[in-house]
Write a protein that holds these residues in place. Structure first.
Motif, PDB file in Angstrom:
ATOM      1  N   UNK A 276      25.955  78.901  19.733  1.00 31.20           N
ATOM      2  CA  UNK A 276      25.916  77.810  19.662  1.00 31.20           C
ATOM      3  C   UNK A 276      26.764  76.862  20.855  1.00 31.20           C
ATOM      4  N   UNK A 277      26.071  75.807  20.190  1.00 30.32           N
ATOM      5  CA  UNK A 277      27.587  74.451  21.671  1.00 30.32           C
ATOM      6  C   UNK A 277      28.940  74.449  20.589  1.00 30.32           C
ATOM      7  N   UNK A 278      29.835  74.572  21.278  1.00 29.94           N
ATOM      8  CA  UNK A 278      30.816  73.820  19.154  1.00 29.94           C
ATOM      9  C   UNK A 278      30.377  72.482  19.516  1.00 29.94           C
ATOM     10  N   UNK A 279      30.729  72.733  18.414  1.00 31.01           N
ATOM     11  CA  UNK A 279      31.153  69.988  17.949  1.00 31.01           C
ATOM     12  C   UNK A 279      31.904  70.521  17.265  1.00 31.01           C
TER      13      UNK A 279
ATOM     14  N   UNK B  46      29.703  68.861   7.507  1.00 33.07           N
ATOM     15  CA  UNK B  46      29.727  70.175   6.389  1.00 33.07           C
ATOM     16  C   UNK B  46      28.750  70.472   7.800  1.00 33.07           C
ATOM     17  N   UNK B  47      28.797  71.907   8.312  1.00 30.96           N
ATOM     18  CA  UNK B  47      27.900  73.162   9.343  1.00 30.96           C
ATOM     19  C   UNK B  47      27.507  73.955   8.575  1.00 30.96           C
ATOM     20  N   UNK B  48      26.416  75.202   8.920  1.00 32.73           N
ATOM     21  CA  UNK B  48      26.418  75.098   7.955  1.00 32.73           C
ATOM     22  C   UNK B  48      25.650  76.701   9.155  1.00 32.73           C
ATOM     23  N   UNK B  49      26.293  78.149   8.969  1.00 33.27           N
ATOM     24  CA  UNK B  49      25.399  79.106  10.351  1.00 33.27           C
ATOM     25  C   UNK B  49      24.864  80.136   9.242  1.00 33.27           C
ATOM     26  N   UNK B  50      23.432  80.180   9.327  1.00 35.22           N
ATOM     27  CA  UNK B  50      22.939  81.001   8.617  1.00 35.22           C
ATOM     28  C   UNK B  50      22.922  82.434   9.537  1.00 35.22           C
TER      29      UNK B  50
ATOM     30  N   UNK C  39      21.848  82.571  13.357  1.00 38.61           N
ATOM     31  CA  UNK C  39      22.866  82.624  13.620  1.00 38.61           C
ATOM     32  C   UNK C  39      23.157  81.288  14.336  1.00 38.61           C
ATOM     33  N   UNK C  40      22.218  80.204  14.346  1.00 43.27           N
ATOM     34  CA  UNK C  40      22.505  78.668  15.144  1.00 43.27           C
ATOM     35  C   UNK C  40      23.521  77.768  14.075  1.00 43.27           C
ATOM     36  N   UNK C  41      23.830  76.599  14.384  1.00 40.84           N
ATOM     37  CA  UNK C  41      24.646  76.289  13.522  1.00 40.84           C
ATOM     38  C   UNK C  41      23.910  75.015  13.183  1.00 40.84           C
ATOM     39  N   UNK C  42      24.075  75.237  11.619  1.00 37.43           N
ATOM     40  CA  UNK C  42      23.077  73.813  11.601  1.00 37.43           C
ATOM     41  C   UNK C  42      23.425  72.578  10.514  1.00 37.43           C
ATOM     42  N   UNK C  43      23.500  71.114  10.662  1.00 33.24           N
ATOM     43  CA  UNK C  43      23.943  70.303  10.020  1.00 33.24           C
ATOM     44  C   UNK C  43      23.069  70.712   8.553  1.00 33.24           C
ATOM     45  N   UNK C  44      24.835  70.223   7.260  1.00 37.24           N
ATOM     46  CA  UNK C  44      24.166  70.374   5.870  1.00 37.24           C
ATOM     47  C   UNK C  44      24.912  68.974   5.581  1.00 37.24           C
ATOM     48  N   UNK C  45      24.145  68.325   3.982  1.00 34.99           N
ATOM     49  CA  UNK C  45      24.940  67.546   2.822  1.00 34.99           C
ATOM     50  C   UNK C  45      25.627  67.853   2.238  1.00 34.99           C
ATOM     51  N   UNK C  46      26.711  66.419   2.377  1.00 37.25           N
ATOM     52  CA  UNK C  46      28.125  67.499   1.287  1.00 37.25           C
ATOM     53  C   UNK C  46      27.949  68.389   0.719  1.00 37.25           C
ATOM     54  N   UNK C  47      26.900  67.182  -0.029  1.00 35.80           N
ATOM     55  CA  UNK C  47      26.042  67.962  -1.491  1.00 35.80           C
ATOM     56  C   UNK C  47      26.173  69.730  -1.890  1.00 35.80           C
TER      57      UNK C  47
END
Length: 584
Positions: free
Chosen positions: A299-302, A309-313, A317-325
């Motif tokens: 993925x591209x650096x961010x 918050x971000x998560x790589x599943x 293997x991609x970087x996904x945005x997630x809510x703080x909750x």
């Protein structure tokens, strides 16, 4: 095992770049045999370096030792014997004959492999002498002065292998227990942690400080590995919070299986989880989330900033945005013993743990940090509540427990401490709640409740026979075992079970699920008007017989906690609620 990279020479000289270090790390991670070869090399260098430092003023003894090693290997320089007629018992930190033989084996193997050194020196012994000079000034083996800014300076030497560089020190802990290679390991304060060693924190919390001044708070269970860099850590599993407040610590890196997290200033939390992947949450400042060296194009650096918050599943293997909750719960400060006890009991919710990320203060409700600087006590004047959202929707066949510190400031017919209760024309009230009837705690599970004494009520209602005192903090716990019977409800006040009266025991096999939210200071009362947004929050609060007083340390479990656990919660937290500031 593959051919060692040429960057190793730069590493052992102490003059290496980040790019060279990454190349070495990639080589080490490519094959377990590579890792073993690297560790062996570090071991032999450090063992010999220690021996030479011990004998710094006795050149004759050093040469005699090496001569004995060369003589022992006359037939085959690589096949040294493990027993030598050398007595180092009177040498502080001296080597055993076996250690010296191992060091010598490395010297001879290195000399045989390094034709340039052999050509220059002419013999294995001379090659060893040349290598000695380099070892004496290796940065990781140096005993010279350190700068005052070095957080590892003047720390006691822990009983760790002397074969690897020290890159961090244990600076604080709370009830911490460690394992290394599946064996329990003692870790006293000031313990030095070395590179290329896995450490598993099985219990409690621990704070490490790197040589560059970054602090890392580990939360058990957690497995880490310190890399050869003194400003990086590898998180194999678990959670940590990194804090980088010194100029030298900027750029601190946390390597995880899914991504690398690079500090750009201040504080962030990272979790590595085999099932859910790698997650980062910025608590303050900013970080850069970037792909690992093993998957540079994932993925591209961010760059992330506070509350992002971000998560790589593992699946994508991609970087996904997630809510703080949705992010894990991170502790940026080590917990007090009571807080640790609650954490280890694995609550379904703890108000002190996440007071604001996905809560909504309604009306005049406020957290008063003058009473509790760390987390705040919820202050309620009858005109406010705390909405925790769509959580804790227990069904009647599910056990659960609620515990809370309460300070009623007046006596009314009803004051609701907490609840998740809905209202409909068909069912009337349905859900569960804990409230004060006068000053007597009452716990209810409702399927249908219209009014006191109505024949078609379907509910469980249990009342304490002991009342609370106005103006004082008291600890109230209610537990329910999922049996759908009033006998499954128990109430405790200040850690002690109290006698109860059963007002209703007619729930049967009916449901208590309610389409509403969990609130503190009211019971979560919701009807069609609120869901449609036509009824102001303040009118909802007024309908809900709100609490007047203080509410603190609310904790909810998705199981029945034992009488011993109830007593422990009261005793461990009572010191906080007996301070003069709280007894007003």
């Amino acid at each position: 095992m593959t051919e060692p990279p040429h960057e190793l020479e730069a590493y052992f000289s102490g003059q290496y770049t980040e790019e060279q270090l990454r190349a070495i790390e990639a080589w080490i991670n490519a094959d377990p045999a590579n890792a073993k070869a690297f560790i062996d090399q570090l071991h032999f260098r450090e063992v010999l370096g220690q021996h030479l430092r011990d004998r710094r003023n006795d050149t004759g003894a050093i040469l005699a030792d090496l001569a004995q090693l060369e003589a022992a290997a006359a037939a085959d320089p690589v096949a040294l014997v493990g027993e030598l007629p050398v007595d180092h018992a009177d040498t502080p930190g001296g080597l055993s004959a076996h250690d010296l033989a191992e060091a010598g084996r490395y010297l001879f193997e290195h000399a045989l492999a390094n034709k340039r050194v052999l050509y220059t020196a002419g013999s294995a012994l001379a090659a060893a002498v040349i290598l000695i000079a380099a070892i004496l000034w290796l940065p990781f083996g140096s005993t010279g002065p350190t700068t005052p800014a070095d957080p590892l300076a003047n720390t006691p030497l822990w009983d760790t292998p002397i074969n690897r560089p020290v890159v961090a020190v244990l600076t604080d802990s709370v009830d911490a227990r460690w394992r290394s290679d599946d064996n329990p390991v003692p870790m006293p304060m000031g313990a030095q942690l070395v590179a290329w060693e896995r450490y598993t924190l099985t219990h409690g919390f621990a704070e490490l400080t790197t040589r560059q001044g970054a602090t890392v708070l580990l939360q058990a269970p957690c497995t880490i590995e310190l890399t050869g860099s003194d400003n990086a850590i590898r998180l194999h599993a678990g959670k940590l919070v990194g804090r980088c407040l010194t100029p030298a610590s900027k750029g601190f890196v946390v390597h995880t299986p899914g991504m690398d997290v690079v500090d750009l200033g201040t504080e962030f939390g990272v979790e590595a989880d085999r099932a859910n992947g790698s997650t980062v949450l910025v608590l303050d400042g900013s970080v850069r989330a970037q792909p690992t060296a093993e998957s540079p194009l994932a993925f591209e650096p961010v760059v992330l900033t506070e509350s992002q918050a971000r998560r790589v599943t593992p699946e994508t293997g991609s970087l996904e945005m997630i809510a703080v909750s949705e992010a894990p719960r991170f502790f940026s400060e080590k917990p007090l013993p009571y807080e640790l006890a609650v954490i280890q009991a694995e609550p379904a919710m703890w108000l002190r743990q996440t007071p604001g990320d996905h809560s909504r203060l309604l009306g005049s409700a406020a957290f008063d940090k003058a009473l509790d600087p760390r987390f705040g006590v919820l202050q309620l004047d009858g005109g406010g509540s705390l909405d925790r959202g769509d959580v804790l929707g227990f069904e009647a066949d599910e056990p659960f427990s609620v515990g809370v510190w309460v300070r009623p400031e007046s006596q009314k017919d009803r004051m609701f401490i907490l609840g998740r209760v809905g209202l409909s024309d068909e069912q009337g009230l349905h859900g569960y709640d804990l409230y004060l009837k006068g000053l007597y705690p009452r716990f209810q599970l409702l399927n249908v409740f219209e009014a006191e004494g109505v024949a078609n009520n379907s509910c469980i209602r249990v009342l304490s026979t002991q009342q609370l005192t106005v103006g004082q903090w008291q600890h109230v716990v209610a537990t329910y075992d999922g049996s759908r019977q009033a006998s499954g409800v128990h109430i405790y006040i200040n850690g002690v079970p109290v006698r109860t009266q059963v007002a209703d025991d007619t729930l049967g096999g009916n449901s208590i699920l309610a389409d509403t939210t969990f609130t503190v200071g009211t019971r979560g009362l919701v009807d069609d008007r609120r869901k449609a947004g036509s009824l102001p929050d303040q009118e909802i609060i007024n309908l809900d017989s709100p609490m007047v007083g203080g509410v603190g340390d609310l904790v909810v479990f998705d199981r029945v906690i034992s009488e011993t656990e109830v007593s422990s919660l009261f005793r461990r937290s009572s010191t906080s609620y007996s301070k003069p500031a709280l007894l007003r």
